[in-house]
Scaffold this motif. Structure first.
Motif, PDB file in Angstrom:
ATOM      1  N   VAL A  64       9.031  -0.394   7.948  1.00  0.00           N
ATOM      2  CA  VAL A  64       7.628  -0.210   7.579  1.00  0.00           C
ATOM      3  C   VAL A  64       7.235  -1.317   6.603  1.00  0.00           C
ATOM      4  O   VAL A  64       8.006  -1.678   5.717  1.00  0.00           O
ATOM      5  N   TYR A  65       6.053  -1.879   6.779  1.00  0.00           N
ATOM      6  CA  TYR A  65       5.612  -2.950   5.890  1.00  0.00           C
ATOM      7  C   TYR A  65       4.182  -2.679   5.423  1.00  0.00           C
ATOM      8  O   TYR A  65       3.473  -1.861   5.996  1.00  0.00           O
ATOM      9  N   ARG A  66       3.782  -3.364   4.389  1.00  0.00           N
ATOM     10  CA  ARG A  66       2.405  -3.265   3.918  1.00  0.00           C
ATOM     11  C   ARG A  66       1.983  -4.623   3.384  1.00  0.00           C
ATOM     12  O   ARG A  66       2.818  -5.424   2.978  1.00  0.00           O
ATOM     13  N   THR A  67       0.675  -4.858   3.381  1.00  0.00           N
ATOM     14  CA  THR A  67       0.184  -6.090   2.779  1.00  0.00           C
ATOM     15  C   THR A  67       0.316  -5.971   1.264  1.00  0.00           C
ATOM     16  O   THR A  67       0.216  -4.885   0.701  1.00  0.00           O
ATOM     17  N   ALA A  68       0.578  -7.101   0.618  1.00  0.00           N
ATOM     18  CA  ALA A  68       0.751  -7.074  -0.834  1.00  0.00           C
ATOM     19  C   ALA A  68      -0.548  -6.686  -1.520  1.00  0.00           C
ATOM     20  O   ALA A  68      -0.550  -5.938  -2.489  1.00  0.00           O
ATOM     21  N   ALA A  69      -1.667  -7.166  -1.009  1.00  0.00           N
ATOM     22  CA  ALA A  69      -2.968  -6.884  -1.605  1.00  0.00           C
ATOM     23  C   ALA A  69      -4.013  -7.673  -0.842  1.00  0.00           C
ATOM     24  O   ALA A  69      -3.688  -8.473   0.028  1.00  0.00           O
ATOM     25  N   ASP A  70      -5.253  -7.452  -1.172  1.00  0.00           N
ATOM     26  CA  ASP A  70      -6.307  -8.349  -0.723  1.00  0.00           C
ATOM     27  C   ASP A  70      -6.353  -9.532  -1.685  1.00  0.00           C
ATOM     28  O   ASP A  70      -6.042  -9.401  -2.860  1.00  0.00           O
ATOM     29  N   ALA A  71      -6.740 -10.678  -1.155  1.00  0.00           N
ATOM     30  CA  ALA A  71      -6.820 -11.878  -1.993  1.00  0.00           C
ATOM     31  C   ALA A  71      -8.243 -12.082  -2.493  1.00  0.00           C
ATOM     32  O   ALA A  71      -9.211 -11.847  -1.767  1.00  0.00           O
ATOM     33  N   CYS A  72      -8.370 -12.506  -3.732  1.00  0.00           N
ATOM     34  CA  CYS A  72      -9.636 -13.022  -4.251  1.00  0.00           C
ATOM     35  C   CYS A  72      -9.655 -14.541  -4.152  1.00  0.00           C
ATOM     36  O   CYS A  72     -10.710 -15.148  -4.013  1.00  0.00           O
ATOM     37  N   VAL A 119      -3.279 -10.211 -12.554  1.00  0.00           N
ATOM     38  CA  VAL A 119      -3.508 -10.180 -11.116  1.00  0.00           C
ATOM     39  C   VAL A 119      -2.559  -9.161 -10.498  1.00  0.00           C
ATOM     40  O   VAL A 119      -1.503  -8.853 -11.063  1.00  0.00           O
ATOM     41  N   ASP A 120      -2.920  -8.604  -9.347  1.00  0.00           N
ATOM     42  CA  ASP A 120      -2.008  -7.696  -8.662  1.00  0.00           C
ATOM     43  C   ASP A 120      -0.702  -8.411  -8.329  1.00  0.00           C
ATOM     44  O   ASP A 120       0.378  -7.970  -8.699  1.00  0.00           O
ATOM     45  N   CYS A 121      -0.804  -9.505  -7.573  1.00  0.00           N
ATOM     46  CA  CYS A 121       0.377 -10.272  -7.157  1.00  0.00           C
ATOM     47  C   CYS A 121       0.025 -11.746  -7.079  1.00  0.00           C
ATOM     48  O   CYS A 121      -1.117 -12.104  -6.802  1.00  0.00           O
ATOM     49  N   LEU A 122       1.031 -12.581  -7.292  1.00  0.00           N
ATOM     50  CA  LEU A 122       0.935 -14.009  -7.032  1.00  0.00           C
ATOM     51  C   LEU A 122       1.848 -14.288  -5.848  1.00  0.00           C
ATOM     52  O   LEU A 122       3.045 -13.988  -5.883  1.00  0.00           O
ATOM     53  N   THR A 135       0.444 -12.213 -15.766  1.00  0.00           N
ATOM     54  CA  THR A 135       0.807 -10.796 -15.723  1.00  0.00           C
ATOM     55  C   THR A 135       0.479 -10.239 -14.352  1.00  0.00           C
ATOM     56  O   THR A 135      -0.659 -10.342 -13.892  1.00  0.00           O
ATOM     57  N   MET A 136       1.485  -9.642 -13.696  1.00  0.00           N
ATOM     58  CA  MET A 136       1.283  -9.035 -12.381  1.00  0.00           C
ATOM     59  C   MET A 136       1.406  -7.523 -12.497  1.00  0.00           C
ATOM     60  O   MET A 136       2.390  -7.014 -13.040  1.00  0.00           O
ATOM     61  N   ARG A 140       6.707  -7.142  -9.278  1.00  0.00           N
ATOM     62  CA  ARG A 140       7.577  -7.384 -10.425  1.00  0.00           C
ATOM     63  C   ARG A 140       7.657  -8.866 -10.749  1.00  0.00           C
ATOM     64  O   ARG A 140       7.823  -9.255 -11.910  1.00  0.00           O
ATOM     65  N   SER A 141       7.579  -9.686  -9.723  1.00  0.00           N
ATOM     66  CA  SER A 141       7.609 -11.136  -9.905  1.00  0.00           C
ATOM     67  C   SER A 141       6.800 -11.766  -8.788  1.00  0.00           C
ATOM     68  O   SER A 141       6.371 -11.075  -7.846  1.00  0.00           O
TER      69      SER A 141
END
Length: 320
Positions: A64-72, A119-122, A135-136, A140-141
């Motif tokens: 099962v997978y998911r997108t990390a987030a939507d991008a701005c 940000v949610d994720c880089l 800061t995410m 975690r990284s």
């Protein structure tokens, strides 16, 4: 799937592998998942005294997978160093969205100096060079070596030039073709519609106030954007139609660099889509409710602001 199974002893000549995305059965059927089913005939051992037929063996695994987030912010350049760059005294909060760089460079995502980025994720196609100011909240990284993201506006057709050439030296402007660029000064109001800019830049001079709702500005040829830091710009993209949610659209064959600056009272609501251009975002402002997106060849952010992802109310599409 076949390669991984082979490395673990699966005989691809004697067996079969079926991949279903999404799975056809089970709790993940129809969802964001992949199932692999392996089948192979095996010779009997002790049970051969009762039957001489082969035994059919099967194994099934589901991921099962998911997108990390939507991008701005999405930088499309495949190799550029610092494709998504946060520098200077910037303080940027991306609420519910991420920064993505397709570049395979070791510093494709770069946060340097005293820059502060929440940000949610880089996410990077290569690596990330980060200071303590990054800061995410969801990762975690930094996510590195990620697959590149397709251009989310690749389906958007470029407008065609039509009609006679209009003059930008007025306080009230109408959509249409501006063959000598648009150099705006004083107080200017843009009526709703598409502004086709060629033969010069879209330039907002110092101490200028520009307003407009339902506006899309298309940059043709070598046209770019230059907005002075002392200008107040309040522009909003259309919320429906072909160019829904798109405020600036740079032609795909264009290049160069566009600079977006402005006062703290400025609001630019909508997507800045410039696949062939570098975008320098220097202003201390974002759109209404933080609704600003940037999709460009490279993106440098030196201003301070808060940007949000949930902007469907303003006609903007998600950038997964």
């Amino acid at each position: 799937a076949v390669m991984a199974a082979s490395e673990n002893g699966f005989d691809t000549l004697a067996g079969a592998a079926v991949v279903n995305a999404p799975p056809l059965t089970g709790p993940s059927a129809g969802g964001d998942a992949v199932e692999v089913i392996l089948s192979q005939a095996a010779e009997r051992f002790f049970t051969a005294m009762f039957s001489d037929g082969d035994v059919g063996l099967t194994a099934r695994a589901v991921a099962v997978y998911r997108t990390a987030a939507d991008a701005c912010i999405l930088a499309l350049d495949p190799t550029a160093s610092r494709a998504a760059n946060f520098a200077g005294n910037t303080s940027v909060t991306l609420s519910g969205c991420s920064v993505m760089a397709n570049s395979t460079a070791a510093d494709a995502v770069n946060v340097q100096g005293s820059a502060q980025l929440t940000v949610d994720c880089l996410i990077s196609g290569g690596g990330a060079s980060l200071t303590a100011g990054a800061t995410m909240t969801e990762c975690r990284s930094a996510v590195t070596q990620a697959p590149p993201v397709a251009d989310p506006f690749a389906d958007l057709s470029e407008p065609t030039a039509s009609g006679g050439c209009l003059n930008a030296n007025n306080s009230s402007l109408s959509p249409g073709r501006y063959c000598s660029g648009m150099r705006l000064g004083g107080t200017v109001t843009l009526a709703p519609g598409v502004y086709y800019v060629s033969g010069g830049d879209f330039r907002v001079n110092s101490n200028t106030t520009v307003t407009g709702t339902g506006v899309t500005i298309f940059l043709s040829g070598g046209a770019n954007v230059s907005i002075n830091g002392n200008a107040t710009v309040n522009l909003q993209a259309p919320t429906s139609g072909t160019y829904s949610g798109v405020l600036f659209f740079g032609n795909r064959s264009g290049s160069g660099s566009s600079t977006f600056n402005g006062t703290a009272d400025s609001r630019m609501t909508g997507a800045v889509y410039m696949p062939g251009r570098a975008v320098d975002y220097l202003g201390n402002f974002a759109g209404l409710e933080g609704c600003t997106q940037i999709v460009a060849r490279t993106v440098q952010w030196s201003g301070s602001t808060t940007v949000a992802a949930d902007c469907t109310a303003y006609g903007m599409r998600a950038l997964p």
